[in-house]
Design a protein around this motif. Structure first.
Motif, PDB file in Angstrom:
ATOM      1  N   GLY A   1       1.093  -1.230  -0.161  1.00 43.12           N
ATOM      2  CA  GLY A   1       0.180   0.118   0.315  1.00 43.12           C
ATOM      3  C   GLY A   1       0.557   1.309  -0.116  1.00 43.12           C
ATOM      4  N   VAL A   2       0.054   2.146  -0.275  1.00 39.63           N
ATOM      5  CA  VAL A   2       0.757   3.856  -0.551  1.00 39.63           C
ATOM      6  C   VAL A   2       0.077   4.765   0.435  1.00 39.63           C
ATOM      7  CG1 VAL A   2       2.329   5.363  -1.878  1.00 39.63           C
ATOM      8  CG2 VAL A   2       1.843   3.320  -2.468  1.00 39.63           C
ATOM      9  N   GLY A   3       1.069   5.349   1.273  1.00 46.30           N
ATOM     10  CA  GLY A   3      -0.235   7.079   2.262  1.00 46.30           C
ATOM     11  C   GLY A   3       0.809   7.866   1.542  1.00 46.30           C
ATOM     12  N   VAL A   4      -0.263   9.003   1.490  1.00 40.51           N
ATOM     13  CA  VAL A   4       0.604  10.612   1.537  1.00 40.51           C
ATOM     14  C   VAL A   4       0.069  10.897   2.102  1.00 40.51           C
ATOM     15  CG1 VAL A   4       0.372  12.030  -0.603  1.00 40.51           C
ATOM     16  CG2 VAL A   4      -0.318   9.578  -1.458  1.00 40.51           C
ATOM     17  N   ALA A   5       1.166  11.758   2.330  1.00 41.22           N
ATOM     18  CA  ALA A   5       1.093  13.009   3.500  1.00 41.22           C
ATOM     19  C   ALA A   5       1.227  14.805   2.681  1.00 41.22           C
ATOM     20  CB  ALA A   5       1.510  13.144   4.595  1.00 41.22           C
ATOM     21  N   VAL A   6      -0.392  15.314   3.112  1.00 45.24           N
ATOM     22  CA  VAL A   6      -0.323  16.949   2.320  1.00 45.24           C
ATOM     23  C   VAL A   6      -0.712  17.416   3.586  1.00 45.24           C
ATOM     24  CG1 VAL A   6      -1.306  15.404  -0.429  1.00 45.24           C
ATOM     25  CG2 VAL A   6      -2.428  16.436   1.744  1.00 45.24           C
ATOM     26  N   PRO A   7      -0.158  18.794   3.209  1.00 48.08           N
ATOM     27  CA  PRO A   7       0.010  20.021   3.915  1.00 48.08           C
ATOM     28  C   PRO A   7      -1.538  20.765   3.779  1.00 48.08           C
ATOM     29  CG  PRO A   7       1.527  20.524   2.538  1.00 48.08           C
ATOM     30  CD  PRO A   7       1.132  18.908   2.099  1.00 48.08           C
ATOM     31  N   GLY A   8      -2.955  20.117   3.933  1.00 40.16           N
ATOM     32  CA  GLY A   8      -4.278  20.341   3.758  1.00 40.16           C
ATOM     33  C   GLY A   8      -5.248  19.407   3.788  1.00 40.16           C
ATOM     34  N   SER A   9      -6.505  20.601   3.592  1.00 41.13           N
ATOM     35  CA  SER A   9      -7.404  20.033   3.979  1.00 41.13           C
ATOM     36  C   SER A   9      -7.821  18.472   2.880  1.00 41.13           C
ATOM     37  CB  SER A   9      -8.591  20.941   4.711  1.00 41.13           C
ATOM     38  OG  SER A   9      -8.717  21.259   2.908  1.00 41.13           O
ATOM     39  N   VAL A  10      -7.927  16.938   3.730  1.00 43.00           N
ATOM     40  CA  VAL A  10      -7.901  16.617   2.916  1.00 43.00           C
ATOM     41  C   VAL A  10      -9.311  15.367   3.316  1.00 43.00           C
ATOM     42  CG1 VAL A  10      -5.959  15.529   2.401  1.00 43.00           C
ATOM     43  CG2 VAL A  10      -7.013  15.144   4.407  1.00 43.00           C
ATOM     44  N   ASP A  11      -9.827  15.053   2.106  1.00 47.01           N
ATOM     45  CA  ASP A  11     -11.681  13.745   1.751  1.00 47.01           C
ATOM     46  C   ASP A  11     -10.801  12.460   2.551  1.00 47.01           C
ATOM     47  OD1 ASP A  11     -13.486  11.770   2.045  1.00 47.01           O
ATOM     48  OD2 ASP A  11     -14.635  13.743   1.530  1.00 47.01           O
ATOM     49  N   PRO A  12     -10.754  12.041   3.155  1.00 49.60           N
ATOM     50  CA  PRO A  12      -9.650  10.772   3.117  1.00 49.60           C
ATOM     51  C   PRO A  12     -10.523   9.416   2.070  1.00 49.60           C
ATOM     52  CG  PRO A  12      -9.995  10.736   5.064  1.00 49.60           C
ATOM     53  CD  PRO A  12     -10.034  12.464   5.130  1.00 49.60           C
ATOM     54  N   GLU A  13     -11.628   9.198   2.690  1.00 50.20           N
ATOM     55  CA  GLU A  13     -12.918   8.577   2.376  1.00 50.20           C
ATOM     56  C   GLU A  13     -13.233   8.825   0.675  1.00 50.20           C
ATOM     57  OE1 GLU A  13     -13.946   6.535   4.101  1.00 50.20           O
ATOM     58  OE2 GLU A  13     -13.067   7.211   5.555  1.00 50.20           O
ATOM     59  N   LYS A  14     -12.532   9.393  -0.031  1.00 59.26           N
ATOM     60  CA  LYS A  14     -12.791   9.773  -1.728  1.00 59.26           C
ATOM     61  C   LYS A  14     -11.516   9.720  -2.581  1.00 59.26           C
ATOM     62  CE  LYS A  14     -17.802  12.133  -1.350  1.00 59.26           C
ATOM     63  NZ  LYS A  14     -18.401  13.500  -1.408  1.00 59.26           N
ATOM     64  N   GLY A  15     -10.275  10.311  -1.257  1.00 60.11           N
ATOM     65  CA  GLY A  15      -9.066  10.307  -2.375  1.00 60.11           C
ATOM     66  C   GLY A  15      -8.649  11.831  -3.205  1.00 60.11           C
ATOM     67  N   VAL A  16      -9.680  12.729  -1.917  1.00 53.66           N
ATOM     68  CA  VAL A  16      -9.456  14.395  -2.810  1.00 53.66           C
ATOM     69  C   VAL A  16      -8.673  14.712  -1.952  1.00 53.66           C
ATOM     70  CG1 VAL A  16     -10.919  15.784  -3.374  1.00 53.66           C
ATOM     71  CG2 VAL A  16     -11.918  13.464  -3.708  1.00 53.66           C
ATOM     72  N   VAL A  17      -7.962  15.539  -2.043  1.00 53.80           N
ATOM     73  CA  VAL A  17      -7.328  17.071  -1.608  1.00 53.80           C
ATOM     74  C   VAL A  17      -8.197  18.113  -1.757  1.00 53.80           C
ATOM     75  CG1 VAL A  17      -5.413  18.403  -1.038  1.00 53.80           C
ATOM     76  CG2 VAL A  17      -4.888  16.112  -1.810  1.00 53.80           C
ATOM     77  N   ILE A  18      -8.728  18.744  -0.461  1.00 55.61           N
ATOM     78  CA  ILE A  18      -9.846  19.352  -0.760  1.00 55.61           C
ATOM     79  C   ILE A  18      -9.069  20.891  -1.184  1.00 55.61           C
ATOM     80  CG2 ILE A  18     -11.703  20.462   0.031  1.00 55.61           C
ATOM     81  CD1 ILE A  18     -12.170  18.457   1.764  1.00 55.61           C
TER      82      ILE A  18
ATOM     83  N   HIS B   1     -10.095  20.699  -4.602  1.00 54.06           N
ATOM     84  CA  HIS B   1     -10.598  19.931  -5.377  1.00 54.06           C
ATOM     85  C   HIS B   1      -9.605  18.368  -6.314  1.00 54.06           C
ATOM     86  CE1 HIS B   1     -14.034  20.888  -2.786  1.00 54.06           C
ATOM     87  NE2 HIS B   1     -13.757  21.989  -2.873  1.00 54.06           N
ATOM     88  N   THR B   2      -8.372  18.366  -5.647  1.00 53.09           N
ATOM     89  CA  THR B   2      -8.144  17.196  -6.700  1.00 53.09           C
ATOM     90  C   THR B   2      -7.757  15.927  -6.118  1.00 53.09           C
ATOM     91  OG1 THR B   2      -6.197  19.109  -6.536  1.00 53.09           O
ATOM     92  CG2 THR B   2      -5.910  16.776  -6.783  1.00 53.09           C
ATOM     93  N   PRO B   3      -8.331  15.029  -7.238  1.00 55.43           N
ATOM     94  CA  PRO B   3      -8.669  14.112  -6.488  1.00 55.43           C
ATOM     95  C   PRO B   3      -7.242  12.800  -6.943  1.00 55.43           C
ATOM     96  CG  PRO B   3      -8.950  14.293  -8.807  1.00 55.43           C
ATOM     97  CD  PRO B   3      -8.515  15.488  -8.593  1.00 55.43           C
ATOM     98  N   LEU B   4      -6.566  13.712  -5.780  1.00 56.21           N
ATOM     99  CA  LEU B   4      -5.179  12.748  -5.663  1.00 56.21           C
ATOM    100  C   LEU B   4      -5.473  11.155  -5.545  1.00 56.21           C
ATOM    101  CD1 LEU B   4      -2.030  13.222  -5.966  1.00 56.21           C
ATOM    102  CD2 LEU B   4      -1.854  14.080  -3.165  1.00 56.21           C
ATOM    103  N   SER B   5      -6.029  10.969  -4.748  1.00 53.10           N
ATOM    104  CA  SER B   5      -5.980   9.068  -4.572  1.00 53.10           C
ATOM    105  C   SER B   5      -5.701   8.718  -5.962  1.00 53.10           C
ATOM    106  CB  SER B   5      -6.746   8.604  -3.655  1.00 53.10           C
ATOM    107  OG  SER B   5      -6.421   8.520  -2.604  1.00 53.10           O
ATOM    108  N   ALA B   6      -7.147   8.906  -6.570  1.00 51.59           N
ATOM    109  CA  ALA B   6      -7.410   8.100  -8.083  1.00 51.59           C
ATOM    110  C   ALA B   6      -6.289   7.955  -8.555  1.00 51.59           C
ATOM    111  CB  ALA B   6      -8.853   8.372  -8.847  1.00 51.59           C
ATOM    112  N   LEU B   7      -5.411   9.658  -9.019  1.00 55.82           N
ATOM    113  CA  LEU B   7      -4.402   9.430 -10.314  1.00 55.82           C
ATOM    114  C   LEU B   7      -3.337   8.690  -9.722  1.00 55.82           C
ATOM    115  CD1 LEU B   7      -4.849  13.913 -10.760  1.00 55.82           C
ATOM    116  CD2 LEU B   7      -5.552  11.518 -12.222  1.00 55.82           C
TER     117      LEU B   7
END
Length: 296
Positions: A65-82, A91-97
């Motif tokens: 598995g891979v984890g990603v930490a970003v300095p901002g608000s996130v929606d972990p369920e949808k995998g989106v950096v708000i 509103h970047t779909p970082l997990s899907a990308l």
């Protein structure tokens, strides 16, 4: 089997590999491709992924598995950096990308939460059921451990301890509110106040205070007074077993901790004040926390 974690910052994009014993066995970094768009960020992540596999002598199949930490608000369920303003992510779909690029499950986490998770997993908060991590840097970040698990907020928005209002109507914060804790308890506060006396940066103020300069000592005393009030408020709300403080300011060691402990204890409501310690995961905290949130 192993996990890979990314700590995406506005200056550098760092990554590392954690083995099954939670040991960091390889790490590397590249400059964050500022202004080049999300495709360049994904490509940088792919480059780091391949580099880590080679360095750690692992195959892609051994990464669970891979984890990603970003300095901002996130929606972990949808995998989106708000919103991650320093990265230009909205509103970047970082997990899907990243899942498309790496062909691995992606877990998303705020970088301060990642640091708290790292300290709880392998650092100074190990063994606690209720504890708090506070990072003192340009701003104030942090995370909360409740019942032995990372607390992501009652509605899933996470926690923003830097934006608790410490002085109503006080110093203006970058978030738009006046009086936030990070305007009084961050390294930026020391640097700004010190600049009026000719000091460059928080470290110079602290070094001058250590040397006994009266003006620097007064600046540091006021900083400790605000930081102690801030930590005492957290203590009175959560009654944690331990608070870990990290960030560059903590390089001052006991020069910071001794007066801070006394100030927080004086303002603490409870008969005994919890431990206040220096965080131990250091600059690797974001990577380690990202790895720990990844699927095993």
């Amino acid at each position: 089997m192993a996990r890979i974690g990314y700590d995406i910052g506005g200056t550098n994009l760092a990554a590392g590999v954690l083995d099954d014993n939670n040991q960091l066995i390889a790490k590397t970094s590249l400059p964050f491709p500022r202004g080049k768009g999300i495709a360049a960020v994904i490509e940088t992540c792919r480059t780091l992924f391949d580099s880590l596999l080679e360095t750690a002598s692992l195959s892609a199949e051994e990464i669970t598995g891979v984890g990603v930490a970003v300095p901002g608000s996130v929606d972990p369920e949808k995998g989106v950096v708000i919103d991650a303003h320093n990265l230009g992510f909205h509103h970047t779909p970082l997990s899907a990308l990243l899942e498309d690029a790496l062909q691995k499950p992606i877990a998303l986490i705020n970088d301060a939460d990642a640091a708290a998770l790292a300290e709880h997993g392998v650092g100074s908060l190990s063994g606690t059921q209720t504890s708090v991590m506070i990072t003192i840097g340009t701003g104030i970040g942090g995370g909360v451990i409740l019942n032995g698990r990372l607390f992501r907020g009652g509605r899933g928005n996470g926690t923003e301890p830097g934006h608790m209002v410490l002085h109503n109507g006080g110093r203006h914060c970058t978030c738009g509110v006046d009086g936030c804790a990070e305007t009084y308890c961050s390294a930026t506060r020391l640097a700004k106040d010190g600049s009026a006396l000719g000091y460059i940066g928080a470290k110079e103020v602290i070094d001058a205070a250590k040397a006994g300069n009266a003006q620097a000592c007064e600046l540091f005393r006021m900083f400790i007074d605000d930081l102690g009030s801030y930590l005492a408020s957290i203590i009175n709300l959560l009654d944690p077993e331990r608070i870990a403080v990290g960030g560059g300011v903590c390089g001052a060691g006991e020069f910071l901790l001794n007066p801070l402990r006394k100030d927080a204890e004086r303002k603490c409501f409870f008969e005994t004040c919890p431990e206040i310690v220096i965080a131990t995961a250091g600059n690797d905290a974001g990577i380690i926390g990202a790895c720990l949130i990844a699927e095993k």
